[in-house]
Design a protein around this motif. Structure first.
Motif: not given
Length: 427
Positions: A203, A224, A228-229, A231
């Motif tokens: 990411q 951000e 994402k990581s 999730s």
């Protein structure tokens, strides 16, 4: 009476000479404290042990349960004036601090007439030297964003090895449907750290990941990609199995070897557990950098730190340990058993397929980062581990909330440090 005194003097002198001779002839001894406790790790250490014994020294080892306990034990023994002759050590800033208080014994710059600078790989040499002093004896490089795969599972299901975390998640239902566990995860917090670092490498990319463990560097701008990581990390939980909370990393590795689990994200030292099972790299199991790594390597260097000791037999043991550990044949056999790649310049074709691939990549890329266990920033690493523990075992916070809490704690620590530095500069 004079004859008696004369005889007594001769007897005392003879005894003194015998004791002196015995003291001088005391066998060289390698006294080593370490935290290698799993079968594969012990196999690796035994390669060095045999090389030490072949050079005429006694090998005395003391095992401790973990890196944290080893570190605190060594600091305690140094403080109390009872330092061991040698200890396993992850190369970090501590070696330079220990040298500054004269706790370390710098190593020779020559070995059998050859400059150690020319024997070691360039990056390794730079990490263990200061002002041309060799401060620790490197013994192996471990790649941390590394993955083991069970060959039969991927062959049976006609699946390619995943190159992204999206692909890992896409393949998981097929693997579960076939009766296998998609991902082996253990119960150690540092193992969560390794897994999350591998996800963040994808990411963040190399440049931003490189900033991650730098001290005094804010993480707010990484919010951000962190979310994402996180999730992805939380989705991986459902890929594990109910026994995960009760299993360590080595048992997880052996599950890959037993064809119970498709893959394990772990340092390449996990490969040693499969080798210990008499499995062959490239045959029963496969290896690669973790999905999404894009050729970037996260690594740690295992070393033996030599501490200041007065006893001649221990000093001689330190020299023998240096000679044994950096012997090229020892490096090759140690790497094959331990799962690492050599710290010296060896012929790649003497390594197994997994180590060879990693070693050749090491020689041909500049994209290498040393962050294992957060040795460059242990405080920040502890914040990550606390967050990851919450994310894995609790479901009362969203990924964004977990990341915001992480950043808030980290920012608070940075501000406290800045205030302290400001007050110190006033004085």
């Amino acid at each position: 009476m004079n004859l008696f005194k004369h005889s007594l003097i001769i007897t005392c002198l003879s005894t003194s000479l015998l004791l002196t001779s015995a003291s001088q002839a005391k066998q060289a001894e390698v006294e080593l404290i370490h935290w290698w406790n799993q079968p594969g790790e012990i196999d690796g250490l035994n390669v060095i042990k045999r090389a030490v014994e072949a050079r005429g020294a006694k090998f005395i080892e003391t095992r401790v349960p973990s890196w944290e306990k080893l570190r605190s034990s060594i600091i305690s023994r140094i403080t109390s004036g009872y330092a061991p002759a040698a200890t396993q050590w992850l190369v970090d800033e501590d070696i330079f601090e220990l040298r500054s208080i004269n706790a370390l014994e710098p190593l020779p710059t020559l070995l059998n007439g050859n400059a150690i600078k020319d024997i070691l790989l360039d990056e390794v040499y730079r990490e263990v030297t200061s002002k041309d002093e060799l401060l620790s004896l490197p013994v192996g490089i471990h790649i941390q964003n590394h993955t083991l795969y069970n060959t039969k599972i991927y062959t049976e299901l006609s699946l390619p090895l995943p190159t992204s975390w999206e692909q890992v998640l896409a393949q998981a239902p097929l693997i579960k449907q076939a009766g296998y566990v998609p991902l082996a995860v253990s119960n150690e917090l540092w193992q969560f750290d390794i897994l999350f670092n591998a996800i963040m490498m994808e990411q963040l990319g190399f440049a931003r990941f490189q900033q991650l463990y730098q001290k005094h560097q804010s993480m707010k701008h990484l919010r951000e990609p962190f979310i994402k990581s996180m999730s992805i990390f939380r989705k991986l939980k459902i890929l594990s199995d109910p026994e995960q909370p009760y299993r360590d990393w080595a048992r997880s590795a052996r599950m890959v070897g037993k064809q119970q689990v498709a893959m394990q994200v772990m340092g390449d030292f996990a490969k040693a557990e499969l080798t210990n099972m008499d499995l062959t790299a490239g045959k029963e199991f496969l290896c690669s950098l973790s999905p999404g790594s894009n050729g970037n390597m996260i690594y740690a260097i295992d070393s033996f730190m030599m501490l200041n000791v007065d006893e001649p037999h221990l000093q001689q043991g330190q020299k023998i340990l240096l000679d044994a550990a950096l012997d090229n044949e020892v490096q090759i056999h140690y790497s094959l058993k331990k799962g690492s790649i050599p710290v010296t310049k060896v012929a790649p074709d003497k390594l197994d397929v997994c180590s060879r691939k990693s070693y050749q990549l090491w020689l041909n890329t500049e994209k290498k980062i040393s962050t294992f266990l957060g040795v460059s920033n242990p405080l920040r690493s502890s914040f990550f581990q606390t967050m990851l523990n919450k994310a894995w075992y609790q479901n009362d916070m969203t990924s964004a909330q977990l990341i915001d809490e992480l950043i808030e704690i980290d920012e608070s620590t940075l501000k406290t440090k800045h205030r302290r530095q400001g007050r110190a500069s006033l004085h």
